[in-house]
Structure formats: structure tokens, C-alpha cells
Design a protein around this motif. Sequence first.
Motif, PDB file in Angstrom:
ATOM      1  N   LEU A  60      -0.914  -2.589  -0.574  1.00  0.00           N
ATOM      2  CA  LEU A  60      -0.376  -1.435  -1.301  1.00  0.00           C
ATOM      3  C   LEU A  60      -1.189  -1.171  -2.559  1.00  0.00           C
ATOM      4  CD1 LEU A  60       3.418  -2.252  -0.973  1.00  0.00           C
ATOM      5  CD2 LEU A  60       2.186  -0.420   0.180  1.00  0.00           C
ATOM      6  N   TYR A  75      -3.971  -7.242   5.684  1.00  0.00           N
ATOM      7  CA  TYR A  75      -2.744  -6.580   6.145  1.00  0.00           C
ATOM      8  C   TYR A  75      -3.007  -5.192   6.711  1.00  0.00           C
ATOM      9  CZ  TYR A  75       2.112  -5.015   6.218  1.00  0.00           C
ATOM     10  OH  TYR A  75       3.336  -4.544   6.622  1.00  0.00           O
ATOM     11  N   VAL A 106      14.783   4.446  11.222  1.00  0.00           N
ATOM     12  CA  VAL A 106      13.624   5.206  10.754  1.00  0.00           C
ATOM     13  C   VAL A 106      12.333   4.422  10.995  1.00  0.00           C
ATOM     14  CG1 VAL A 106      12.444   5.852   8.611  1.00  0.00           C
ATOM     15  CG2 VAL A 106      14.727   6.739   9.080  1.00  0.00           C
TER      16      VAL A 106
ATOM     17  N   ALA B   3       4.308   6.980  17.442  1.00  0.00           N
ATOM     18  CA  ALA B   3       5.247   6.117  16.722  1.00  0.00           C
ATOM     19  C   ALA B   3       5.430   6.631  15.300  1.00  0.00           C
ATOM     20  CB  ALA B   3       4.743   4.681  16.716  1.00  0.00           C
ATOM     21  N   THR B   7       8.843   8.158  13.637  1.00  0.00           N
ATOM     22  CA  THR B   7       9.391   7.645  12.378  1.00  0.00           C
ATOM     23  C   THR B   7       9.613   8.782  11.387  1.00  0.00           C
ATOM     24  OG1 THR B   7       8.644   5.358  12.518  1.00  0.00           O
ATOM     25  CG2 THR B   7       8.736   6.311  10.321  1.00  0.00           C
ATOM     26  N   GLU B  92      10.132  10.394  -0.704  1.00  0.00           N
ATOM     27  CA  GLU B  92       9.640   9.029  -0.493  1.00  0.00           C
ATOM     28  C   GLU B  92       9.280   8.367  -1.824  1.00  0.00           C
ATOM     29  OE1 GLU B  92       9.238   7.234   2.456  1.00  0.00           O
ATOM     30  OE2 GLU B  92       8.032   8.425   3.846  1.00  0.00           O
ATOM     31  N   THR B  97      10.866   4.819  -1.118  1.00  0.00           N
ATOM     32  CA  THR B  97      10.752   4.397   0.276  1.00  0.00           C
ATOM     33  C   THR B  97       9.300   4.465   0.744  1.00  0.00           C
ATOM     34  OG1 THR B  97      11.344   6.645   0.894  1.00  0.00           O
ATOM     35  CG2 THR B  97      13.087   5.003   0.984  1.00  0.00           C
ATOM     36  N   THR B  99       7.104   2.600  -0.225  1.00  0.00           N
ATOM     37  CA  THR B  99       6.687   1.206  -0.033  1.00  0.00           C
ATOM     38  C   THR B  99       6.949   0.728   1.399  1.00  0.00           C
ATOM     39  OG1 THR B  99       7.001   0.736  -2.369  1.00  0.00           O
ATOM     40  CG2 THR B  99       6.910  -1.146  -0.901  1.00  0.00           C
ATOM     41  N   PRO B 100       8.215   0.736   1.889  1.00  0.00           N
ATOM     42  CA  PRO B 100       8.405   0.343   3.296  1.00  0.00           C
ATOM     43  C   PRO B 100       7.652   1.240   4.273  1.00  0.00           C
ATOM     44  CG  PRO B 100      10.475   1.137   2.326  1.00  0.00           C
ATOM     45  CD  PRO B 100       9.505   0.959   1.210  1.00  0.00           C
ATOM     46  N   THR B 101       7.471   2.507   3.915  1.00  0.00           N
ATOM     47  CA  THR B 101       6.721   3.411   4.796  1.00  0.00           C
ATOM     48  C   THR B 101       5.290   2.914   5.004  1.00  0.00           C
ATOM     49  OG1 THR B 101       8.021   5.373   4.310  1.00  0.00           O
ATOM     50  CG2 THR B 101       5.726   5.742   4.930  1.00  0.00           C
ATOM     51  N   LEU B 102       4.630   2.567   3.894  1.00  0.00           N
ATOM     52  CA  LEU B 102       3.235   2.116   4.011  1.00  0.00           C
ATOM     53  C   LEU B 102       3.138   0.681   4.516  1.00  0.00           C
ATOM     54  CD1 LEU B 102       1.552   3.793   0.914  1.00  0.00           C
ATOM     55  CD2 LEU B 102       1.509   4.500   3.305  1.00  0.00           C
ATOM     56  N   LEU B 103       4.223  -0.074   4.419  1.00  0.00           N
ATOM     57  CA  LEU B 103       4.217  -1.412   5.020  1.00  0.00           C
ATOM     58  C   LEU B 103       4.274  -1.290   6.537  1.00  0.00           C
ATOM     59  CD1 LEU B 103       6.527  -3.522   2.678  1.00  0.00           C
ATOM     60  CD2 LEU B 103       4.043  -3.575   2.879  1.00  0.00           C
ATOM     61  N   ALA B 104       5.072  -0.321   7.016  1.00  0.00           N
ATOM     62  CA  ALA B 104       5.200  -0.138   8.463  1.00  0.00           C
ATOM     63  C   ALA B 104       3.951   0.522   9.045  1.00  0.00           C
ATOM     64  CB  ALA B 104       6.434   0.694   8.784  1.00  0.00           C
ATOM     65  N   GLU B 105       3.304   1.372   8.264  1.00  0.00           N
ATOM     66  CA  GLU B 105       2.084   2.053   8.730  1.00  0.00           C
ATOM     67  C   GLU B 105       1.109   2.199   7.568  1.00  0.00           C
ATOM     68  OE1 GLU B 105      -0.667   2.804  10.213  1.00  0.00           O
ATOM     69  OE2 GLU B 105       0.630   3.259  11.931  1.00  0.00           O
ATOM     70  N   PRO B 106       0.178   1.240   7.441  1.00  0.00           N
ATOM     71  CA  PRO B 106      -0.737   1.280   6.286  1.00  0.00           C
ATOM     72  C   PRO B 106      -1.801   2.367   6.365  1.00  0.00           C
ATOM     73  CG  PRO B 106      -0.680  -0.914   7.336  1.00  0.00           C
ATOM     74  CD  PRO B 106      -0.028   0.062   8.265  1.00  0.00           C
ATOM     75  N   ARG B 108      -2.915   5.550   5.778  1.00  0.00           N
ATOM     76  CA  ARG B 108      -2.276   6.583   4.954  1.00  0.00           C
ATOM     77  C   ARG B 108      -2.542   8.004   5.448  1.00  0.00           C
ATOM     78  NH1 ARG B 108      -2.668   3.938  -1.135  1.00  0.00           N
ATOM     79  NH2 ARG B 108      -1.707   1.966  -0.548  1.00  0.00           N
ATOM     80  N   ASP B 270      -2.997   3.027  -5.866  1.00  0.00           N
ATOM     81  CA  ASP B 270      -2.066   1.937  -5.602  1.00  0.00           C
ATOM     82  C   ASP B 270      -0.671   2.525  -5.577  1.00  0.00           C
ATOM     83  OD1 ASP B 270      -4.213   0.321  -5.737  1.00  0.00           O
ATOM     84  OD2 ASP B 270      -3.740  -0.549  -7.694  1.00  0.00           O
ATOM     85  N   ILE B 271       0.152   1.996  -4.681  1.00  0.00           N
ATOM     86  CA  ILE B 271       1.507   2.520  -4.578  1.00  0.00           C
ATOM     87  C   ILE B 271       2.452   1.584  -5.313  1.00  0.00           C
ATOM     88  CG2 ILE B 271       3.386   3.051  -2.975  1.00  0.00           C
ATOM     89  CD1 ILE B 271       1.152   5.104  -2.814  1.00  0.00           C
TER      90      ILE B 271
END
Lengths: 309, 272
Positions: A60, A75, A106, B3, B7, B92, B97, B99-106, B108, B270-271
Motif C-alpha cells: 500500500l 504482495y 463485496v 472478478a 466486486t 472508498e 475502504t 485499504t481492503p480494496t487494494l489488498l484484495a486487488e493491488p 490499481r 501511498d494509500i
Amino acid sequence: MTPTFDPAAGVVSVVGLTKRFGAVTAVDDLSFSVAPGRVTGFLGPNGAGKTTTLRMILGLATPDAGTVTIGGIRYADRPRPAHHVGAALETASFHPGRSARDHLRVYAPEVGVSDSRCDEVLALVGLTEAAHRRVGGFSLGMRQRLALATTLLGDPQVLLLDEPANGLDPEGIVWLRQFLRYLADQGRTVLVSSHVLSEVQQTVDDVVIIAKGRLVRASSLADLEAHARPAVRLVSPDVDGLARLIAASGWSEVTRFEAPGVAVIEDHHPAQIGAAAFAQGLEVHELSSAGTSLESLFLELTSSAEVAR
Amino acid sequence: MTAALRTEIRKITTTRAWWVNGAVMFAYMLVLAMIMAASFVLSIRSEGSASTGLPGGATLDPESVASSVYTLAVALGYIFPAVLGALVVTSEFRHRTITPTLLAEPRRSLVLTSKLLAVIPFAILVSIAGVLGTVVGGAGTLALMGEPTFLGDPDMVRTIGMSVVALVLWALVGVGFGAVLTNQVAAIVVLLVFTQFVEPLLRILLAQFDATETLSKFLPGAAGEAVAGSSLYVSSGLADLLTAWQGVLVLLGYALVLLVIGRLTTFRRDIG
């Protein structure tokens, strides 16, 4: 069925990690690794750089120097990363208008799981009853459970949790402790950050302690505990008898008197002191452990890093 | 890709913002069309032609009255799809959110592209609701007052249909705008001020001079009206428009430029 994991894929490796925000170096040449099958406490005072480090581990934030890999892969380079790594960074990362179940639904397509898996993880964290309630009305503890459920969606081998005990009630903390132990025993890698050692003391096998963005100590908890010095506080109404006991036992060097009849004897365990007092026939009103607790050792370690700067 | 798209679609369906947006737009357009239709008709009856109230003393014939009323959503209501699009990105950041969005799909760019595509079906529904409001309110009022509605006229049907297209394009511009300005409150305020105040003023000002008149056609609002092929401004002789397909390209251009800027700023940083 117990899942089987390739241990090599569960190693989190941080090498020479550095992050600067303007003139401030938030993370300074930090290196450590996290082993699978163990619960590792990632510890440091607030502002030590824990969250910044976790953000860099998760792609991130971009480091100014150094590399971070999980199982040898960055990652962001891993396809469907949430399948391998489950991470929860902030307690408030929810849309308040979504229900708990919808929050999970979601992310389900991207994680690569079905809606029934969402119900499974809700049950795992004890949120089945609240599945259809809006997250906006959740307590901090419930949000923590939902955040944990989100990380578990992909049944990941590696779990990275930022202050997961924050906001949990004592019952919840016991539950979390057992749950993390259970996950680590399956061979998973579990990293939990905290700013208080005592919060995770009973949970972790290893500690990585940082302060001011630098590594202070990375060891097993047992090694850390070995550095904690024992001491005993002994209180007796017989002021002279207490002084005689200490002199006769050869403890004068390690004893200080807090008041007449109140002695603190270092480098000894309560059993030794109690036996000697009993042998002398000394009337004892208090016999308690007063050693450097792990927590004060932790404070000492993290504040001495400050002095070193 | 599918996917990420699923989402993003679920993110929209699991919150109320999109249908509240559509419902409010419908109601607003309904009332606005009724008021405008009635005042144009009354104006024609008392003066022989409808005064637009705009500078230049322009007037409207009955057909222009109808088309002006039916395109009110494009002329004055495009803020709704624009906000719909912006919210897809800004919410977002507002609720963190992202953060979880970019964790699930980095990836961008993929996240941003999925957001753009996911908003389209909802933008179509919201835009239909808005245009329906103008048609129901406008045609209903015209019919009640005994005026022709022109709803059987193929050109009018085309104008109404293209209004929906223009509004959907506005939603895409909104996504790009949200990617550039992620603060939700600021994004909505700037969109409101620009669309309701800055652009109308600019168009009137630019139209005053030959050198700048062409420029005013390329403003996003004017481009939207070009897609619909009609508007209050044109009917009142205030401005020429681009052709419909040129309007589509101009709006797509705005969306694309904003998206690229958002990708190179917001989505490169950076997020958190």
C-alpha cells in the motif's frame, strides 16, 4: 481436516526497509523475518512505525529503500493475494451502510470465494447473528471481529493483523488469543501488532520490537523473558528480624528498603526468600514478586532506543 | 477483470446511494419540468412567444418548448449522474475502504477501470429516471394545458434517448473527477458549483465574443447538450452546439483525461 502449508511460502521477510515522510524517517533500515507456525508480536510504542511497515509489506506504501516479500514474492506481484495473505489494517475500514455479510460479499469475487464462505467466516468470528445488520451500528469489538473475518475469507496461510485486540472486551481477548493459537498451530504465519506487550504476552511465541522505526529486538518471547530480572518484595512487622535475615542470608548487596520493615530483594525468586524467612521464623505480612516485568523491560527497551538517537 | 468488476458492482448494489440518487433526480426533474413547461406555455399565451428569461430576449416556439423541457436533465440535472460516478471513488476514501480494496486487488489501474465499467449500468438506470422525470412532468403538463407534447415525433424520441446517453457519459466524467478529488464533500461541492454556476456563467460570457464562442462548445455541459441535440441554451439562440458524436467524444475525453490524472496522482500515491 487440517490444511497443509508449505512453510517456505509462509515466511515474511523484511530487508533493509526504509520509509521517509519529508524530514522524518518513519522506518529506518528495518530487517526482520516472521516464521510460520508461530504467533509473532510486532511491538512498539505508538508512532514507532508499525503500521507504516505493515503498509509496505502489503504494497500500500512504497518503501524508499529495502524489500519485503511474503513467501519470496512481493504482495502486489502475487495473483489473488488475499488467497495467501489475510491482512487487517484499520478498525474503521467499513462502509457504515453495508451489512456485515454484504461487506464480505463485496470482496468475495476478488478473493475468489463464494457467498457461502462469507457465512462461514461470519460464524468463525461469532457474527452470524449480526450478519444482516449495518456495520454503522457495530461496536468496536464487533468491527474487529468483522475485520478478522475479512482477512479469513481466502483461508490465507499468512495473517497480518494490526492491533486486533483493540476494543475487544476481556472475553473477546481470550477468544482471540485461542483463535490465533489455533491458526498458528495449523502451520499458518500469524503477525499481530500491538503497542502494549502485556496485551499479547500470553499469545505470542516470538517478538519483533521496534522503536523510532528501528529494530530493537527480534527474538522468542522466552529469550526476552530471560532478560527480565526477578525481585521480591518482603514485608514484616519485625523490623530488626527482617534486617537480620537479610544480613545473615548475604542479600545486603541486592536489597533496598522502601521503608522500615519493607525490603525489595533483587535477583531472587519468592520461593528462595520465603524458605529463608520460614527458616528464621520471621513473621511475614507480604511476600510478592516485584521483578522487572516483561512490560517494564519492553518500556526500557523502547525508550532506550529513543536515548540512542 | 470479471472478478474485479463483480466486486465493484457489489460495492454499488450493497449501498443505497445509487437508487437514492435516481429517486431524487426523478423527483427534481419531474417538478422542474412541470414548472418550466407551465411557465413557457403561459408566457407564449400572454406574449405570443415564450421568453426564456435569458439575456438576448430569446423566444421559443412550441416544439422548442417541448424539447427544452425534455432535455432539462441534460441542461440542469447532470449533477446527479456526475455525483453517482464520483461517489464510486470518493466513498472508498471517505470510509477508508480503499485499504481492503487494494489488498484484495493491488493492480490499481484494474481497480479504477473496473469502477468505471461498474458504474455504467447504474448510471443508465439513474439517467433513465431523470429523463423520465422530465418527460412525465413536461409532457403531462403540456397535455393538461392542451399543448402538443411532440412525443410521437421521431426527432423528439431521439433527443430523449440521446439525453440518457449524455447523462451516462456524465457519470463517467464523475468517476474521473472523483479519482482526482477524493475528498467526498469537496468533490460534491466543486461539482455543484461548477455545473450549476461556473459553466452556465462561462457559456454566457464566452458566447459574447466571436473569438471565444467556439470554445464554449467544448465545455462539458455544452458537449452533453450536443449529445442530446437540443437544449434550453440552443433553443434560446445563445449558443451553437457540436454534433452529437463530437459531444460524445468531448465528454469521453474529459472522463479519460480526469481518469489518467487520477491514476497518476491519487492511485499512484501511498494509500492511507
